[in-house]
Design a protein around this motif. Sequence first.
Motif, PDB file in Angstrom:
ATOM      1  N   GLN A  53       1.243   7.216   1.430  1.00  0.00           N
ATOM      2  CA  GLN A  53       1.102   8.644   1.111  1.00  0.00           C
ATOM      3  C   GLN A  53       0.071   8.883   0.010  1.00  0.00           C
ATOM      4  O   GLN A  53       0.011   9.968  -0.564  1.00  0.00           O
ATOM      5  N   GLU A  54      -0.757   7.867  -0.266  1.00  0.00           N
ATOM      6  CA  GLU A  54      -1.752   7.986  -1.328  1.00  0.00           C
ATOM      7  C   GLU A  54      -2.609   9.232  -1.138  1.00  0.00           C
ATOM      8  O   GLU A  54      -3.060   9.540  -0.041  1.00  0.00           O
ATOM      9  N   ARG A  86       0.830  -1.208   0.000  1.00  0.00           N
ATOM     10  CA  ARG A  86       0.000   0.000   0.000  1.00  0.00           C
ATOM     11  C   ARG A  86       0.861   1.253   0.000  1.00  0.00           C
ATOM     12  O   ARG A  86       1.941   1.292   0.558  1.00  0.00           O
ATOM     13  N   ASP A  87       0.363   2.279  -0.612  1.00  0.00           N
ATOM     14  CA  ASP A  87       1.044   3.577  -0.650  1.00  0.00           C
ATOM     15  C   ASP A  87       0.549   4.399   0.532  1.00  0.00           C
ATOM     16  O   ASP A  87      -0.553   4.927   0.513  1.00  0.00           O
ATOM     17  N   SER A 139       2.862  10.869  -2.903  1.00  0.00           N
ATOM     18  CA  SER A 139       2.454   9.491  -3.160  1.00  0.00           C
ATOM     19  C   SER A 139       3.385   8.852  -4.181  1.00  0.00           C
ATOM     20  O   SER A 139       4.022   9.524  -4.979  1.00  0.00           O
ATOM     21  N   GLN A 140       3.445   7.524  -4.137  1.00  0.00           N
ATOM     22  CA  GLN A 140       4.273   6.804  -5.108  1.00  0.00           C
ATOM     23  C   GLN A 140       3.811   7.101  -6.527  1.00  0.00           C
ATOM     24  O   GLN A 140       4.626   7.321  -7.421  1.00  0.00           O
TER      25      GLN A 140
END
Length: 72
Positions: free
Chosen positions: A24-25, A21-22, A30-31
Amino acid sequence: ALCEYCDIQVGREALAAVVARDSQEGTGHSQARELEPGSELTDERLTAFLQCVRKLAPSLDPDAVLPGTYGG
């Protein structure tokens, strides 16, 4: 290793899902955002960063335990 050290029982599949999971989504860090076209993290910059890390810490690998950390 961290879960084992803390005596936490977790399935590999569950752990893999969390790690994937990201965290920083939805943010500017974010990725997905960092990998968008036009991102400042170009392939050249990523390569230069990795070369710098290898130069500064040639013996550092993903399994290294750093002094002052949970296993050091």
